[in-house]
Design an enzyme around this catalytic site. Structure first.
Site, PDB file in Angstrom:
ATOM      1  N   CYS A 311       0.999  -1.296  -0.107  1.00 21.00           N
ATOM      2  CA  CYS A 311      -0.047   0.079  -0.074  1.00 21.00           C
ATOM      3  C   CYS A 311       0.831   1.329  -0.055  1.00 21.00           C
ATOM      4  O   CYS A 311       1.572   1.575  -0.873  1.00 21.00           O
ATOM      5  CB  CYS A 311      -1.074  -0.027   1.426  1.00 21.00           C
ATOM      6  SG  CYS A 311      -2.188  -1.192   0.821  1.00 21.00           S
ATOM      7  N   HIS A 395      -3.951  -5.310   0.405  1.00 15.21           N
ATOM      8  CA  HIS A 395      -3.572  -6.027   1.614  1.00 15.21           C
ATOM      9  C   HIS A 395      -3.392  -7.562   1.551  1.00 15.21           C
ATOM     10  O   HIS A 395      -4.572  -8.030   1.577  1.00 15.21           O
ATOM     11  CB  HIS A 395      -4.348  -5.610   2.946  1.00 15.21           C
ATOM     12  CG  HIS A 395      -4.283  -4.317   3.273  1.00 15.21           C
ATOM     13  ND1 HIS A 395      -3.533  -3.810   4.219  1.00 15.21           N
ATOM     14  CD2 HIS A 395      -4.660  -2.831   3.029  1.00 15.21           C
ATOM     15  CE1 HIS A 395      -3.136  -2.592   4.560  1.00 15.21           C
ATOM     16  NE2 HIS A 395      -4.136  -2.006   3.901  1.00 15.21           N
ATOM     17  N   GLU A 397      -2.595  -9.553   3.735  1.00 20.67           N
ATOM     18  CA  GLU A 397      -2.830 -10.393   4.831  1.00 20.67           C
ATOM     19  C   GLU A 397      -4.290 -10.391   5.202  1.00 20.67           C
ATOM     20  O   GLU A 397      -4.935 -11.306   5.662  1.00 20.67           O
ATOM     21  CB  GLU A 397      -2.443  -9.515   6.198  1.00 20.67           C
ATOM     22  CG  GLU A 397      -3.069  -8.346   6.795  1.00 20.67           C
ATOM     23  CD  GLU A 397      -2.939  -7.216   5.934  1.00 20.67           C
ATOM     24  OE1 GLU A 397      -3.993  -6.211   6.153  1.00 20.67           O
ATOM     25  OE2 GLU A 397      -2.307  -7.168   4.906  1.00 20.67           O
TER      26      GLU A 397
END
Length: 423
Positions: A311, A395, A397
């Site tokens: 990001c 993202h 995760e």
């Protein structure tokens, strides 16, 4: 038989009486008394419209307040996630923003300590359509309203979030003011919204850690996955905290990394003294052009060790490599963005949260666009093999999900592994 008139003046049809054929009709006389000062002061059993959202385009949205009172100014963005509002509340990347949830009902699962992405809430306020009056999750420890009050965070509900979302899609993200203060006029709040701007503000300094620390927690075994893709070896990683989420660190740790988290201003020379196998540049809030010191740090570390940007880290890498970033119309915020991996042709459903993007046309030769957002064609990932660079604009995760992109952590492990073998 004639119609029967009851003592209260009700007329029963012909053939019916107050008691006939075993049926009994009961009438209750209700007395009414005029309101007195004591009854008028009794709290209503329903919420009142006691808050306003005033946007810079001049629109005013009456609402009901939950959480903390007050007046705050921020940029309004919408998030299309169906769940995960607690992860959104604690994501440092939302600093300086109000978040409007497009899912109409929020609060159903309450909140719990396990789903925190940081130790505090960084967004300026939460805007929702309907606040759930009950929770139904076995992990719930408290309600969303109580959580916001304890964290001194504003929330409003019972306004037309669909209409506001359409407005943001057409006009782009808008600055606005949330207020529960009735003494402030609409014109005053409108002027506040028009006199503030998120562009060019360094938001990273307020969300980054103040000193280095070691991260030791892994993903809880109950929630762990992709365990068959790990080689069991340990890698030393320096993670620059531009607003890092806990689950990024948990996933790296679960893949065997020993992690030292350092502040956003940590000197590159000091990071290299730790002899890292790899360096992570984390997610974070705001405009990458507002933090030139971070871009310079990235430049100094390029080519010294394998690097992975997520990001904000992806955007800083784009600038450090010679590219440019730009502010998007309304950004990407949600857990359902389709991304195509250009190397494999596979499509991943991803969690995203950013208002800025890298302009691929501005990148120098040798830098590859590895991922593309299929909603608008924007750059979603980069690779520069000559300097062992990889990055994603979303993202991996993906807490609370989806997990399609978790293998990106394994790719970072492979990048560090090949680098060690060739050195």
């Amino acid at each position: 038989m004639a119609a029967t008139t009851t003592p209260l003046g009700f007329v029963l049809p012909t053939g019916l009486s107050p008691r006939r054929g075993g049926f009994r009709f009961s009438f209750v006389r209700c007395s009414a008394s005029p309101l007195t000062s004591s009854t008028a002061s009794v709290e209503k059993p329903w919420s009142s419209y006691n808050a306003r959202l005033v946007l810079e385009d001049g629109s005013i949205w009456p609402a009901k307040s939950f959480g903390a009172p007050g007046t705050r100014v921020a940029e309004l963005v919408f998030n299309t996630s169906l769940t995960g509002y607690q992860e959104i509340l604690t994501d440092p990347s939302y600093a300086g923003q109000f978040v409007l949830m497009t899912n109409p009902q929020i609060g159903n699962t309450g909140v719990n300590l396990d789903d925190e992405e940081s130790e505090q809430c960084f967004l300026a306020g939460l805007v929702i359509r309907s606040l759930s009056i009950s929770t139904s999750n076995w992990r719930c420890k408290k309600t969303l309203a109580d959580y916001l009050t304890e964290r001194n965070l504003m929330g409003i509900y019972d306004l037309d979030t669909r209409a506001i979302t359409r407005r943001l899609r057409e006009e782009g993200s808008l600055n606005g003011v949330l207020s529960t203060e009735q003494t402030k006029t609409d014109d005053e709040l409108l002027q506040m919204s028009r006199s503030w701007d998120i562009v060019g503000i360094d938001l990273i300094s307020d969300v980054s850690c103040k000193s280095p620390y070691e991260w030791v927690d892994k993903t809880d075994p109950e929630w762990d996955f992709n365990t068959n893709t790990r080689d069991g070896k340990s890698y030393r990683v320096i993670a620059y905290d531009f607003g890092i989420k806990h689950n990024i660190l948990r996933r790296l740790s679960s893949y065997g990394c020993q992690i030292t988290v350092v502040p956003s201003t940590f000197p590159a020379s000091e990071a290299l003294k730790m002899n890292p196998d790899g360096i992570l540049f984390s997610n974070g809030p705001g405009d990458p052009s507002a933090v030139p010191y971070a871009v310079e740090t990235v430049k100094e570390l390029l080519g010294k060790a394998p690097v992975y940007g997520i990001c904000m880290g992806h955007q800083l890498l784009g600038q450090a490599l010679g590219g440019k970033t730009y502010k998007m119309k309304f950004g990407h915020h949600g857990g359902n963005h389709p991304v195509r991996n250009n190397r494999t042709g596979q499509v991943e459903i991803s969690a995203q949260n950013h208002n800025y993007a890298v302009d691929p046309a501005s990148l120098p030769g040798g830098v590859q666009v590895t991922h593309v957002n299929l909603n608008d064609g924007s750059c979603a990932g980069l690779s520069f093999p000559a300097m062992n660079v990889m990055s994603l604009q979303y993202h991996p995760e993906a807490s609370p999900g989806p997990h399609d992109s978790d293998n990106a952590f394994r790719e970072f492990i492979e990048l560090m592994k090949r680098s060690k073998q060739s050195s």
